[in-house]
Design a protein around this motif. Structure first.
Motif, short mmCIF file in Angstrom:
data_model
loop_
_atom_site.label_atom_id
_atom_site.label_comp_id
_atom_site.label_asym_id
_atom_site.label_seq_id
_atom_site.Cartn_x
_atom_site.Cartn_y
_atom_site.Cartn_z
N MET A 252 19.89 82.34 -27.15
CA MET A 252 18.47 82.69 -27.06
C MET A 252 17.62 81.71 -27.85
SD MET A 252 19.20 86.74 -27.34
CE MET A 252 20.32 86.64 -28.71
N LEU A 253 16.32 81.81 -27.62
CA LEU A 253 15.39 80.87 -28.26
C LEU A 253 15.08 81.28 -29.71
CD1 LEU A 253 13.00 80.58 -25.21
CD2 LEU A 253 14.42 78.72 -26.11
N GLU A 254 14.90 80.28 -30.54
CA GLU A 254 14.49 80.52 -31.93
C GLU A 254 13.04 80.06 -32.15
OE1 GLU A 254 15.97 82.33 -33.95
OE2 GLU A 254 18.12 82.01 -34.01
N VAL A 255 12.35 79.83 -31.05
CA VAL A 255 10.95 79.38 -31.14
C VAL A 255 10.12 80.45 -31.86
CG1 VAL A 255 8.88 78.82 -29.78
CG2 VAL A 255 11.14 78.01 -29.03
N ALA A 266 10.66 70.71 -29.45
CA ALA A 266 11.89 69.99 -29.09
C ALA A 266 12.95 70.98 -28.60
CB ALA A 266 12.40 69.20 -30.28
N HIS A 267 13.14 72.07 -29.34
CA HIS A 267 14.13 73.09 -28.97
C HIS A 267 13.78 73.67 -27.59
CE1 HIS A 267 16.32 76.83 -28.99
NE2 HIS A 267 15.41 77.57 -29.58
N TRP A 271 15.92 73.16 -24.03
CA TRP A 271 16.47 74.30 -23.27
C TRP A 271 15.97 74.24 -21.81
CZ3 TRP A 271 18.89 74.05 -27.42
CH2 TRP A 271 19.72 75.03 -27.92
N CYS A 272 14.72 73.81 -21.64
CA CYS A 272 14.20 73.69 -20.27
C CYS A 272 14.91 72.54 -19.53
CB CYS A 272 12.69 73.46 -20.28
SG CYS A 272 11.79 74.93 -20.81
N MET A 273 15.16 71.45 -20.23
CA MET A 273 15.89 70.34 -19.59
C MET A 273 17.29 70.79 -19.18
SD MET A 273 13.87 67.69 -19.46
CE MET A 273 14.84 66.21 -19.22
N LEU A 274 17.87 71.70 -19.97
CA LEU A 274 19.23 72.16 -19.68
C LEU A 274 19.27 73.23 -18.59
CD1 LEU A 274 20.61 72.53 -23.33
CD2 LEU A 274 21.16 70.71 -21.71
N ALA A 275 18.12 73.57 -18.03
CA ALA A 275 18.05 74.68 -17.07
C ALA A 275 18.69 75.92 -17.69
CB ALA A 275 18.74 74.32 -15.75
N ALA A 276 18.34 76.14 -18.96
CA ALA A 276 18.94 77.26 -19.69
C ALA A 276 18.16 78.55 -19.43
CB ALA A 276 18.90 76.97 -21.19
N PRO A 277 18.83 79.70 -19.53
CA PRO A 277 18.10 80.96 -19.55
C PRO A 277 17.13 80.91 -20.72
CG PRO A 277 20.46 81.33 -19.30
CD PRO A 277 20.29 79.88 -19.59
N LEU A 278 15.92 81.40 -20.54
CA LEU A 278 14.92 81.34 -21.61
C LEU A 278 14.67 82.75 -22.11
CD1 LEU A 278 12.33 78.81 -20.08
CD2 LEU A 278 14.19 78.33 -21.69
N MET A 279 15.41 83.16 -23.14
CA MET A 279 15.23 84.49 -23.72
C MET A 279 14.57 84.31 -25.08
SD MET A 279 16.47 86.31 -21.31
CE MET A 279 16.72 87.97 -21.85
#
Ligand code: GLA
Length: 409
Positions: A252-255, A266-267, A271-279
């Protein structure tokens, strides 16, 4: 001849039976782009309640998070009572959730959001609540009746269990309910789920738990979390395994939880570049405008949610400055320059000298033949196109994210 034909018949029957029984029947089409939402764990651990869910759901709407794509509100560990009831059913903690879990799901749904819960494949959850081992079909029926849309399934207290078997059983149990429930595998990459979970779940954790550590290794109390950059390094080798409906999950995100503004950018960008789930994992109730502007940056989210679903790759790495490329639909590219150093780094790019082919998508980048217009996604500013050089400075622990769209003459 007759005996021969019937042998072939039974052989075919066996093959059909065997292939359907080892291949989980996950409900397809549920996560064609990486799931987005909010999860309670990173900020609240087990201190969750009906009121918290309501406040978070309201804020997801009010802050624009829902409209930016954050759909799932997921309650992590700690939503249950310490024991099952006499029939073996799970019980929501009566103090935290006095009106039960269905009422909470209904509230979340009434806000145009989806609702998720957490459990574990072992005998207990990581925080010691009742795990699902031996109750897979019963718990799946509980979740369907509670009207949940997402299940995160962890891997504590699972000694002696086989991950493929345990997760496949739960996947089948969920599918049997007929309710579309996104199935999120969380065994931290221990059993390399990218090799076997494509038909089992919709996303799988690749690594241990993230913490508010940008790079390297740092102890937080008695725990050493994975830093955002260590996770990123690990993900680079996994890009072949992600795609529409089945995603690598770098956690999950630490934003908004203590990084510098540049580190948050940057984080999130990576995560967006990685096509990651954005939680998102921060306290949305007290979220600053600056944090909202990172989490709800639609242009950067579009990179994550691009329908091709291709994870970026690291094109180059020098003096702690990395260049990552992500092929997008319509012949476009996302380019991210990531400065991992503690000092500023110059970028001086002659696009004409940047020819390469992405071996996964077979996409060729050759700006001598094909020119692109360029947009800086964090500054929301159009730059000159790829016929001209790009010269700029990237501050320490920050990024420059560009979107390159075909320049139609
Ligand atoms: C594990 C998971 C975390 C969180 C906790 C809950 O550590 O990896 O994401 O779900 O369990 O106890």
């Amino acid at each position: 001849m007759k005996i021969y034909c019937s042998r072939i018949f039974y052989f075919l029957l066996f093959i059909i039976f065997f292939s359907t029984s080892v291949r989980a029947q996950k409900i397809e089409g549920l996560a064609l782009t990486p799931p987005m939402g909010w999860n309670s764990w990173n900020t609240f651990q087990t201190k969750i309640s009906e009121q918290l869910v309501k406040d978070i759901a309201d804020k997801m709407v009010k802050s624009g998070m829902r409209d930016a794509g954050y759909t799932y509100l997921v309650l992590d560990d700690g939503w249950m009572a310490m024991d099952r009831d006499k029939n073996g059913d799970l019980i929501p903690d009566p103090i935290k959730f006095p009106n039960g879990i269905k009422a909470v799901a209904a509230y979340v749904h009434s806000k145009g959001l989806k609702f998720g819960l957490y459990n574990c494949a072992g005998t207990k959850t990581c925080a010691g609540y009742p795990g699902t081992r031996g109750y897979e079909y019963q718990d799946a029926r509980f979740y369907a009746a509670a009207d949940i849309d997402y299940l995160k399934f962890d891997w504590c207290y699972a000694d002696g269990q086989q991950a493929i078997e345990s997760y496949t059983t739960m996947s089948k149990a969920l599918a049997k309910t007929g309710k579309p429930i996104v199935f999120s595998l969380c065994e931290w990459g221990n059993n390399k789920p990218w090799h076997w979970a494509v038909h089992v779940g919709h996303l799988w954790r690749t690594t241990g738990d993230i913490g508010v550590v940008f790079d390297g290794s740092k102890k937080l109390g008695d725990w050493t979390p994975m830093s955002a950059m260590r996770i990123l390094d690990f993900e680079d080798s996994l890009r072949n395994y992600a795609g529409p409906g089945h995603w690598n999950d770098p956690d999950m995100l630490e934003v908004g939880k203590g990084f510098t503004p540049g580190e948050d950018r940057a984080h999130f960008s990576m995560w967006c570049m990685l096509a990651a789930p954005l939680m998102a994992g921060n306290d949305l109730r007290t979220m600053s405008v600056a944090t909202t502007s990172v989490l709800a940056n639609k242009a950067v989210i579009e990179i994550d949610q691009d329908k091709l679903g291709i994870q970026a790759y690291r094109l180059s790495k020098k003096d702690s400055l990395e260049t990552w490329m992500k092929p997008l639909t319509g012949g476009s590219w996302a380019v991210c320059f990531l400065n991992r150093s503690k000092n500023d780094r110059p970028v001086d790019i002659d696009w004409a000298l940047q020819g390469f082919t992405d071996t996964l998508s077979h996409r060729i980048f050759n700006s001598v033949v094909t020119q692109y217009k360029i947009k800086d996604l964090w500054k929301n500013k159009n730059l000159v196109n790829t016929t001209q050089k790009l010269k700029t400075i990237i501050p320490a622990h920050d990024v420059l994210v560009l979107r390159l769209d075909l320049l139609k003459s």
